[in-house]
Scaffold this active site. Structure first.
Site, mmCIF file in Angstrom:
data_model
loop_
_atom_site.group_PDB
_atom_site.id
_atom_site.type_symbol
_atom_site.label_atom_id
_atom_site.label_comp_id
_atom_site.label_asym_id
_atom_site.label_seq_id
_atom_site.Cartn_x
_atom_site.Cartn_y
_atom_site.Cartn_z
ATOM 1 N N GLY A 150 -6.662 16.394 -41.771
ATOM 2 C CA GLY A 150 -5.728 15.003 -41.665
ATOM 3 C C GLY A 150 -7.064 14.893 -42.857
ATOM 4 O O GLY A 150 -7.669 12.912 -42.294
ATOM 5 N N HIS B 41 4.736 12.972 -49.436
ATOM 6 C CA HIS B 41 5.395 15.286 -49.460
ATOM 7 C C HIS B 41 4.563 15.368 -50.247
ATOM 8 O O HIS B 41 4.531 14.848 -51.577
ATOM 9 C CB HIS B 41 6.992 14.991 -49.335
ATOM 10 C CG HIS B 41 7.266 16.303 -49.457
ATOM 11 N ND1 HIS B 41 7.716 17.302 -48.417
ATOM 12 C CD2 HIS B 41 7.978 16.685 -50.399
ATOM 13 C CE1 HIS B 41 8.295 18.257 -48.601
ATOM 14 N NE2 HIS B 41 8.325 18.353 -50.057
ATOM 15 N N ASP C 73 17.371 11.623 -43.254
ATOM 16 C CA ASP C 73 17.633 13.393 -43.476
ATOM 17 C C ASP C 73 16.296 13.147 -44.124
ATOM 18 O O ASP C 73 15.078 12.729 -44.798
ATOM 19 C CB ASP C 73 18.986 12.755 -44.807
ATOM 20 C CG ASP C 73 19.769 12.424 -44.623
ATOM 21 O OD1 ASP C 73 20.578 13.257 -43.613
ATOM 22 O OD2 ASP C 73 20.011 11.566 -45.200
HETATM 23 C C1 GAR Z 1 -0.978 17.715 -47.195
HETATM 24 O O1 GAR Z 1 -1.044 17.521 -48.727
HETATM 25 C C2 GAR Z 1 0.679 16.911 -47.695
HETATM 26 O O2 GAR Z 1 1.418 16.569 -48.030
HETATM 27 C C3 GAR Z 1 1.243 18.131 -46.083
HETATM 28 O O3 GAR Z 1 0.854 18.792 -45.560
HETATM 29 C C4 GAR Z 1 -0.687 18.525 -46.366
HETATM 30 C C5 GAR Z 1 -1.541 17.809 -45.039
HETATM 31 O O4 GAR Z 1 -2.978 18.034 -45.036
HETATM 32 N N1 GAR Z 1 2.669 17.141 -45.382
HETATM 33 C C6 GAR Z 1 3.481 18.072 -45.602
HETATM 34 O O5 GAR Z 1 3.820 19.093 -46.198
HETATM 35 C C7 GAR Z 1 4.365 17.491 -44.443
HETATM 36 N N2 GAR Z 1 6.163 18.040 -44.530
HETATM 37 P P1 GAR Z 1 -3.915 16.734 -44.630
HETATM 38 O O6 GAR Z 1 -3.590 17.130 -42.684
HETATM 39 O O7 GAR Z 1 -5.453 17.361 -44.997
HETATM 40 O O8 GAR Z 1 -3.696 15.393 -44.888
#
Ligand code: GAR
Length: 195
Positions: free
Chosen positions: A13, A109, A143
């Site tokens: 998070g 992303h 998508d």
């Molecule tokens: C982040 O890097 C986000 O961009 C990625 O997961 C991580 C979460 O980190 N999201 C994806 O890969 C979505 N497909 P966080 O929980 O520390 O924000």
């Protein structure tokens, strides 16, 4: 009147925390809910520490994706969000859910979309020999990782980068990009932001 923002997470998070921490003062939005499909997600404690209401819905406790999404929609409906930010939310959402919340769903992303939708984005950027990497905030459509781009932040790939080192550099950019895009979108401006 300020916009109401719900945030969906699955993990630590850090993006959620950056978003919540940005929504103060003259910001046009306020956080109303942080929900996770992983009951032990570290981000839930971070949200609680910030005084944001939380909900945990273990997707494994539901018989199928539709039942999980119906429960998630219920929780969201009670919070009445104008915007829903996916922030490290690692469940694919069905077209039914996306349609129900159309126009309100944003996602971050960790790649320069349309490059590298899906997983392992940093390893794929390194394997391709890319000179730069980054992150994208986009509207969620049916998508995967393909909705209209609302903002993108670029970082250099450095000699000797590993997926982990590159991920850390991109994550710092995520923490700048997502709050900046949310502020614009909450103010009614969906023109893409380039950092
Ligand atoms: C982040 O890097 C986000 O961009 C990625 O997961 C991580 C979460 O980190 N999201 C994806 O890969 C979505 N497909 P966080 O929980 O520390 O924000």
């Amino acid at each position: 009147m300020s916009r109401r923002v719900a945030i969906l997470i699955s993990g630590g998070g850090s993006n959620m925390a950056a978003l919540v921490d940005s929504m103060t003062g003259d910001h046009p939005a306020r956080p109303v809910l942080v929900a996770s499909n992983v009951p032990g997600a570290g981000g839930l404690a971070k949200a609680e520490a910030r005084g944001v209401p939380t909900a945990a819905l273990d997707h494994r406790a539901y018989p199928d994706r539709a039942a999980f999404e119906a429960a998630l929609s219920d929780v969201l409906s009670r919070a009445g969000p104008d915007l829903i930010c996916l922030a490290g939310f690692m469940r694919i959402l069905t077209p039914g859910f996306v349609d129900a919340w159309a126009g309100r769903l944003l996602n971050i992303h960790p790649s320069l979309l349309p490059k590298y939708p899906g997983l392992d984005t940093h390893a794929r950027a390194l394997a391709a020999g890319d000179a730069e990497a980054g992150c994208t905030v986009h509207e969620v459509t049916a998508d995967l990782d393909a909705g209209p781009i609302l903002g993108q932040g670029r970082v250099p790939v450095r000699p000797g980068d590993t997926p982990e080192r590159l991920a850390a550099r991109v994550l710092e950019m995520e923490h700048r990009l997502y709050p900046a895009v949310l502020r614009r979108v909450a103010a009614g401006d969906r023109t893409p932001l380039w950092l």
